[in-house]
Design a protein around this motif. Structure first.
Motif, PDB file in Angstrom:
ATOM      1  N   LEU A 116      39.969  44.744  38.079  1.00  0.00           N
ATOM      2  CA  LEU A 116      40.695  44.763  39.352  1.00  0.00           C
ATOM      3  C   LEU A 116      42.053  44.107  39.172  1.00  0.00           C
ATOM      4  O   LEU A 116      42.160  43.026  38.582  1.00  0.00           O
ATOM      5  CB  LEU A 116      39.874  44.045  40.422  1.00  0.00           C
ATOM      6  CG  LEU A 116      40.459  44.098  41.828  1.00  0.00           C
ATOM      7  CD1 LEU A 116      39.363  44.338  42.855  1.00  0.00           C
ATOM      8  CD2 LEU A 116      41.216  42.815  42.171  1.00  0.00           C
ATOM      9  N   LEU A 117      43.092  44.765  39.654  1.00  0.00           N
ATOM     10  CA  LEU A 117      44.460  44.238  39.539  1.00  0.00           C
ATOM     11  C   LEU A 117      44.974  43.908  40.933  1.00  0.00           C
ATOM     12  O   LEU A 117      44.902  44.762  41.841  1.00  0.00           O
ATOM     13  CB  LEU A 117      45.386  45.290  38.914  1.00  0.00           C
ATOM     14  CG  LEU A 117      45.490  45.389  37.393  1.00  0.00           C
ATOM     15  CD1 LEU A 117      44.154  45.572  36.721  1.00  0.00           C
ATOM     16  CD2 LEU A 117      46.421  46.517  37.007  1.00  0.00           C
ATOM     17  N   TYR A 118      45.475  42.688  41.109  1.00  0.00           N
ATOM     18  CA  TYR A 118      46.092  42.272  42.378  1.00  0.00           C
ATOM     19  C   TYR A 118      47.465  41.755  41.973  1.00  0.00           C
ATOM     20  O   TYR A 118      47.599  40.614  41.529  1.00  0.00           O
ATOM     21  CB  TYR A 118      45.216  41.174  42.997  1.00  0.00           C
ATOM     22  CG  TYR A 118      45.559  40.767  44.405  1.00  0.00           C
ATOM     23  CD1 TYR A 118      45.520  41.667  45.469  1.00  0.00           C
ATOM     24  CD2 TYR A 118      45.896  39.438  44.700  1.00  0.00           C
ATOM     25  CE1 TYR A 118      45.796  41.253  46.769  1.00  0.00           C
ATOM     26  CE2 TYR A 118      46.165  39.026  45.995  1.00  0.00           C
ATOM     27  CZ  TYR A 118      46.109  39.939  47.023  1.00  0.00           C
ATOM     28  OH  TYR A 118      46.373  39.538  48.317  1.00  0.00           O
ATOM     29  N   VAL A 142      44.758  46.641  43.807  1.00  0.00           N
ATOM     30  CA  VAL A 142      44.716  46.329  45.243  1.00  0.00           C
ATOM     31  C   VAL A 142      46.102  45.861  45.664  1.00  0.00           C
ATOM     32  O   VAL A 142      46.670  44.944  45.062  1.00  0.00           O
ATOM     33  CB  VAL A 142      43.658  45.240  45.545  1.00  0.00           C
ATOM     34  CG1 VAL A 142      43.621  44.944  47.042  1.00  0.00           C
ATOM     35  CG2 VAL A 142      42.280  45.683  45.044  1.00  0.00           C
ATOM     36  N   PHE A 143      46.631  46.481  46.692  1.00  0.00           N
ATOM     37  CA  PHE A 143      47.979  46.169  47.194  1.00  0.00           C
ATOM     38  C   PHE A 143      48.054  44.689  47.621  1.00  0.00           C
ATOM     39  O   PHE A 143      47.145  44.176  48.284  1.00  0.00           O
ATOM     40  CB  PHE A 143      48.272  47.097  48.385  1.00  0.00           C
ATOM     41  CG  PHE A 143      49.573  46.833  49.062  1.00  0.00           C
ATOM     42  CD1 PHE A 143      50.777  46.960  48.379  1.00  0.00           C
ATOM     43  CD2 PHE A 143      49.619  46.466  50.409  1.00  0.00           C
ATOM     44  CE1 PHE A 143      51.990  46.720  49.011  1.00  0.00           C
ATOM     45  CE2 PHE A 143      50.831  46.234  51.044  1.00  0.00           C
ATOM     46  CZ  PHE A 143      52.011  46.366  50.343  1.00  0.00           C
ATOM     47  N   GLY A 144      49.157  44.040  47.270  1.00  0.00           N
ATOM     48  CA  GLY A 144      49.320  42.604  47.520  1.00  0.00           C
ATOM     49  C   GLY A 144      49.364  42.218  48.995  1.00  0.00           C
ATOM     50  O   GLY A 144      49.230  41.040  49.327  1.00  0.00           O
ATOM     51  N   LEU A 151      40.083  42.295  49.666  1.00  0.00           N
ATOM     52  CA  LEU A 151      39.961  42.141  48.212  1.00  0.00           C
ATOM     53  C   LEU A 151      38.480  41.992  47.839  1.00  0.00           C
ATOM     54  O   LEU A 151      37.982  42.625  46.895  1.00  0.00           O
ATOM     55  CB  LEU A 151      40.749  40.886  47.837  1.00  0.00           C
ATOM     56  CG  LEU A 151      41.248  40.630  46.439  1.00  0.00           C
ATOM     57  CD1 LEU A 151      41.883  41.845  45.834  1.00  0.00           C
ATOM     58  CD2 LEU A 151      42.264  39.463  46.485  1.00  0.00           C
ATOM     59  N   ALA A 152      37.765  41.185  48.631  1.00  0.00           N
ATOM     60  CA  ALA A 152      36.344  40.926  48.348  1.00  0.00           C
ATOM     61  C   ALA A 152      35.530  42.215  48.442  1.00  0.00           C
ATOM     62  O   ALA A 152      34.654  42.471  47.605  1.00  0.00           O
ATOM     63  CB  ALA A 152      35.806  39.875  49.316  1.00  0.00           C
ATOM     64  N   SER A 153      35.846  43.056  49.442  1.00  0.00           N
ATOM     65  CA  SER A 153      35.038  44.278  49.576  1.00  0.00           C
ATOM     66  C   SER A 153      35.283  45.204  48.389  1.00  0.00           C
ATOM     67  O   SER A 153      34.378  45.918  47.938  1.00  0.00           O
ATOM     68  CB  SER A 153      35.313  44.980  50.907  1.00  0.00           C
ATOM     69  OG  SER A 153      36.568  45.604  50.886  1.00  0.00           O
ATOM     70  N   ARG A 154      36.499  45.163  47.848  1.00  0.00           N
ATOM     71  CA  ARG A 154      36.805  45.988  46.670  1.00  0.00           C
ATOM     72  C   ARG A 154      36.162  45.404  45.405  1.00  0.00           C
ATOM     73  O   ARG A 154      35.761  46.141  44.500  1.00  0.00           O
ATOM     74  CB  ARG A 154      38.322  46.124  46.504  1.00  0.00           C
ATOM     75  CG  ARG A 154      38.937  47.065  47.565  1.00  0.00           C
ATOM     76  CD  ARG A 154      40.381  46.708  47.874  1.00  0.00           C
ATOM     77  NE  ARG A 154      41.043  47.653  48.755  1.00  0.00           N
ATOM     78  CZ  ARG A 154      40.915  47.685  50.089  1.00  0.00           C
ATOM     79  NH1 ARG A 154      40.108  46.824  50.697  1.00  0.00           N
ATOM     80  NH2 ARG A 154      41.578  48.575  50.809  1.00  0.00           N
ATOM     81  N   ILE A 155      36.064  44.071  45.347  1.00  0.00           N
ATOM     82  CA  ILE A 155      35.386  43.440  44.196  1.00  0.00           C
ATOM     83  C   ILE A 155      33.908  43.836  44.206  1.00  0.00           C
ATOM     84  O   ILE A 155      33.339  44.227  43.183  1.00  0.00           O
ATOM     85  CB  ILE A 155      35.544  41.896  44.245  1.00  0.00           C
ATOM     86  CG1 ILE A 155      37.009  41.501  44.004  1.00  0.00           C
ATOM     87  CG2 ILE A 155      34.621  41.212  43.231  1.00  0.00           C
ATOM     88  CD1 ILE A 155      37.311  40.013  44.215  1.00  0.00           C
ATOM     89  N   TYR A 248      40.970  55.538  36.977  1.00  0.00           N
ATOM     90  CA  TYR A 248      41.141  54.466  37.964  1.00  0.00           C
ATOM     91  C   TYR A 248      40.371  54.755  39.239  1.00  0.00           C
ATOM     92  O   TYR A 248      39.967  55.884  39.512  1.00  0.00           O
ATOM     93  CB  TYR A 248      42.610  54.198  38.256  1.00  0.00           C
ATOM     94  CG  TYR A 248      43.409  55.235  39.016  1.00  0.00           C
ATOM     95  CD1 TYR A 248      43.283  55.379  40.398  1.00  0.00           C
ATOM     96  CD2 TYR A 248      44.356  56.036  38.380  1.00  0.00           C
ATOM     97  CE1 TYR A 248      44.056  56.291  41.106  1.00  0.00           C
ATOM     98  CE2 TYR A 248      45.130  56.945  39.075  1.00  0.00           C
ATOM     99  CZ  TYR A 248      44.980  57.071  40.452  1.00  0.00           C
ATOM    100  OH  TYR A 248      45.743  57.962  41.151  1.00  0.00           O
ATOM    101  N   ILE A 249      40.189  53.648  40.006  1.00  0.00           N
ATOM    102  CA  ILE A 249      39.667  53.734  41.372  1.00  0.00           C
ATOM    103  C   ILE A 249      40.788  53.209  42.260  1.00  0.00           C
ATOM    104  O   ILE A 249      41.387  52.174  41.947  1.00  0.00           O
ATOM    105  CB  ILE A 249      38.432  52.812  41.575  1.00  0.00           C
ATOM    106  CG1 ILE A 249      37.376  53.060  40.509  1.00  0.00           C
ATOM    107  CG2 ILE A 249      37.862  52.979  42.969  1.00  0.00           C
ATOM    108  CD1 ILE A 249      36.282  51.967  40.498  1.00  0.00           C
ATOM    109  N   LEU A 250      41.071  53.906  43.334  1.00  0.00           N
ATOM    110  CA  LEU A 250      42.063  53.404  44.281  1.00  0.00           C
ATOM    111  C   LEU A 250      41.452  53.496  45.671  1.00  0.00           C
ATOM    112  O   LEU A 250      41.090  54.586  46.120  1.00  0.00           O
ATOM    113  CB  LEU A 250      43.362  54.228  44.181  1.00  0.00           C
ATOM    114  CG  LEU A 250      44.502  53.786  45.089  1.00  0.00           C
ATOM    115  CD1 LEU A 250      44.893  52.334  44.854  1.00  0.00           C
ATOM    116  CD2 LEU A 250      45.725  54.682  44.866  1.00  0.00           C
TER     117      LEU A 250
END
Ligand SMILES: CCC(=O)SCCNC(=O)CCNC(=O)[C@H](O)C(C)(C)COP(=O)(O)OP(=O)(O)OC[C@H]1O[C@@H](n2cnc3c(N)ncnc32)[C@H](O)[C@@H]1OP(=O)(O)O
Length: 639
Positions: A116-118, A142-144, A151-155, A248-250
């Protein structure tokens, strides 16, 4: 291809898609070239180039070095907020990507693992994405502007082995510390990655050492700086993946609070984007393309990172805004300095520039003669902004329409094939590969000029979503069930008698605020949790600058003493902290009641039409007419 017409290319793409895309695949470097284009054995799920093998990073970086273009600039990092620029050649990019891929590998990242990239808009974001691609790992950026909860739901959904981040992002008036957001997200999520790799930037108050000290004792991931992570590691060699393996996943907003993880494959993506660079944007090796967006959005994935690099072009990573960093000449200054051939941005950015510089005086201060076209997407380009931009720039201004799901344009003016006449308000024609039709509610095709659901006949072309991460069923129910045999775009519109497509708006609760795709349903769910709120509706209303803005209408619980000001403050804070500043939720009105049908459905569409000053027909199923009449004063646009 230059002798071809749009008509002939489009026809070839829909009459024999397999042959068309197998030909296009010849522009990509394969480890194992595909012998077949399409696997439809699990229809309606399709896979492109099922027996092909490649590495996307090799196609975006290594092969240009191998072809003797190592000294060509691959990436220009240009920070308007810090006053810093950096030019990175293809050879340097290869070296930095391989080294960072080595660092990820040392943290246990392997083919198929998620990372995951933030990240803010810096060169390291691109390097981290390419490093994942090099290892065959799957990045999820994940967009800043999203809050820790998002962010947590994507993690939890993507279950990353590692997180890559930076100290923070620089907004014009403030610095946004990312590390506290990561820590909070990790506390909120069930899944724990094994490492957090941080690109440390100057001017931020939090550091890797602090984070390590705070969370280290409690176990959890190891925290490493970018430099530490690369100590004593071997540069990583590219890992061969199947064309059908995920790149990737977006995540994108859906109609519920749970975001949808759009999955992009490696092979179809490389083929489609390579094709699009030449045939849509007319950009080739050595040209400069600047997409003024963010790597957190699909536009950034496709046309800041992969598209330009696959083509061997130069891309610009811009950390700044269209206005205020420092003025409305920021874009034109960069066009001059970097010799930008194609600029791509969102209409909201142009509206911001137009507001600050209606006569185009800032444009006149710079030599923009390198610019051959301005492409826009992300929301509808309104005719006033189109005419303004075309007038002040003197180059074609090309609206094109696409979605996070499709990864590249569904409709565009295919400049590399044939420059079609531009019609203000239309993104021109279906792109080869996208068999676009307009369907009525029961799936019957509609004729020219008739408005209905915009659908794309299956199979979608390469480069579009393969599925939703870990959820084929949701993929089918969200996109492929409404009209069997078609992908439902969720947009309505029509095709005129010349074949031009007009996109009129969403058919669901997704809205577009400054080019950011958001769900009003998700905002409603948050507003409804306020203890004083009995019921609520959030709708997207037209906004002259942002395209749309979310507006909340709230019915208070009987006996509530909360003031409108206090309620507004609470709700703005709640939405900001649970979705993020990017939601831009600022309008709250207290109303006596919400208009409903007799079965209890809130008439959101009618409310939106009233708020936008449009004609509307009151549904015959309305429960109480007087509610709508009472809402008039609140909803009617102030002129
Ligand atoms: C075709 C497929 C697609 O649709 S892909 C999506 C395409 N969309 C885009 O490219 C987005 C285009 N929009 C933009 O780039 C920006 O909205 C532009 C026009 C530059 C204006 O930016 P800005 O002035 O920050 O306004 P905004 O409405 O975007 O911001 C609202 C609040 O969010 C904040 N924000 C913004 N970006 C970040 C970020 N990266 N990290 C943290 N916060 C961020 C802004 O500061 C702003 O906050 P505040 O409410 O002022 O406190």
């Amino acid at each position: 291809m230059s002798q071809s017409t749009y008509e002939s290319v489009y026809r070839a793409s829909v009459e024999d898609p397999e042959r068309f895309w197998l030909d296009a695949a010849g522009a990509v470097d394969w480890v194992t070239p595909p012998t077949r284009a399409l696997d439809g054995s699990a229809a309606p799920l399709y896979r492109w180039f099922p027996d092909g093998e490649l590495n996307t990073c090799v196609n975006a970086v290594d092969r240009h070095v191998a072809a003797g273009h190592g000294q060509r600039t691959a990436l220009i990092y240009d920070s308007a907020v810090l006053g810093v620029q950096e030019h990175i050649s293809y050879a340097q990019l290869q070296e930095r990507v391989a080294r960072f891929a080595g660092a990820l590998a040392a943290q246990g990242v392997r083919k198929g693992d998620r990372v995951l990239l933030y990240m803010p808009m810096i060169a390291e974001s691109v390097i981290a994405m390419l490093a994942c691609a090099r290892l065959g790992a799957v990045h999820s950026v994940v967009f800043g502007g999203f809050a820790p909860k998002e962010l947590a739901s994507r993690i939890d959904d993507s279950q990353p082995v590692a997180i890559v981040t930076a100290s923070g992002g620089v907004e014009p008036k403030r610095r946004i510390e990312y590390l506290p957001a990561i820590e909070e997200a990790l506390q909120l999520s069930d899944h724990a990655p094994s490492a957090v790799l941080v690109h440390e930037r100057e001017g931020f108050t939090t550091s890797v050492a602090d984070a390590r000290e705070r969370v280290g004792a409690a176990g959890g991931p190891s925290w490493l700086s970018w430099a530490e992570a690369q100590n004593d590691v071997e540069p990583a060699e590219p890992v061969t993946v199947k064309a059908t393996d995920p790149l990737y996943i977006l995540y994108t907003s859906g109609t519920t609070g749970k975001p949808k993880g759009v999955v992009r494959d490696n092979g179809g993506h490389a083929v489609a984007l390579t094709w699009s660079m030449r045939n849509i944007y007319d950009v080739a090796g050595g040209d400069v393309m600047w997409t003024a967006s963010d790597v957190g959005w699909v536009v950034g994935h496709s046309y800041i990172v992969y598209g330009p690099l696959l083509a061997g072009a130069t891309t610009v990573v811009y950390e700044g805004k269209p206005v205020g960093t420092p003025d409305a000449g920021a874009f034109w200054k960069r066009v001059e300095e970097h010799g930008v051939k194609v600029l791509f941005t969102a209409p909201t950015a142009l509206r911001a520039i137009r507001k600050a510089d209606p006569e185009g005086e800032f444009v006149a201060r710079y030599d923009t003669s390198s610019l051959q076209a301005l492409f826009v997407a992300g929301e509808r380009l309104d005719p006033e902004t189109y005419h303004w931009a075309a007038r002040v720039l003197g180059v074609p201004v090309v609206d094109h329409w696409w979605q996070t799901e499709t990864g590249w344009a569904i409709c565009a003016n295919p400049f590399g094939i044939e420059k079609l006449p531009i019609v203000a308000g239309s993104p021109t024609v279906p792109v080869p590969g996208f068999h676009v039709e307009i369907l009525d509610p029961i799936g019957e095709p509609l004729g020219p000029g008739e408005e209905g659901n915009i659908a794309v006949r299956l199979p979608l072309p390469p480069g579009t979503l393969a599925t939703l991460w870990g959820n084929d069923e949701r993929f089918v129910s969200s996109y492929l069930s409404a009209f069997p045999g078609y992908y439902a775009t969720g947009d309505s519109g029509y095709i005129d008698e010349n074949g031009y497509v007009f996109v009129m708006g969403r058919t669901d609760d997704v809205i577009n605020v400054s080019g950011h795709r958001l769900s009003t349903g998700q905002m409603e769910q948050i507003v409804a949790t306020h203890p004083e709120v009995a019921e609520c509706a959030v709708i997207g209303v037209n906004d002259p600058l942002k395209g749309q803005r979310p507006s909340g209408y709230v019915v208070l619980k009987t006996g509530s003493q909360v003031t409108q000001e206090q309620l507004r403050e609470d709700l703005v804070t709640m939405v900001r902290s649970q979705i993020g500043p990017v939601a831009d939720f600022k309008d709250v009105s207290v109303v006596e009641a919400l208009p409903k049908t007799r079965s209890g459905k809130i008439l959101r569409k009618t409310m939106r039409q009233m708020a936008d000053g449009e004609q509307y027909v009151v549904p015959s199923t309305i429960e109480d007419h007087s509610v709508l009449e009472a809402l008039h004063a609140v909803l009617a646009p102030k002129r």
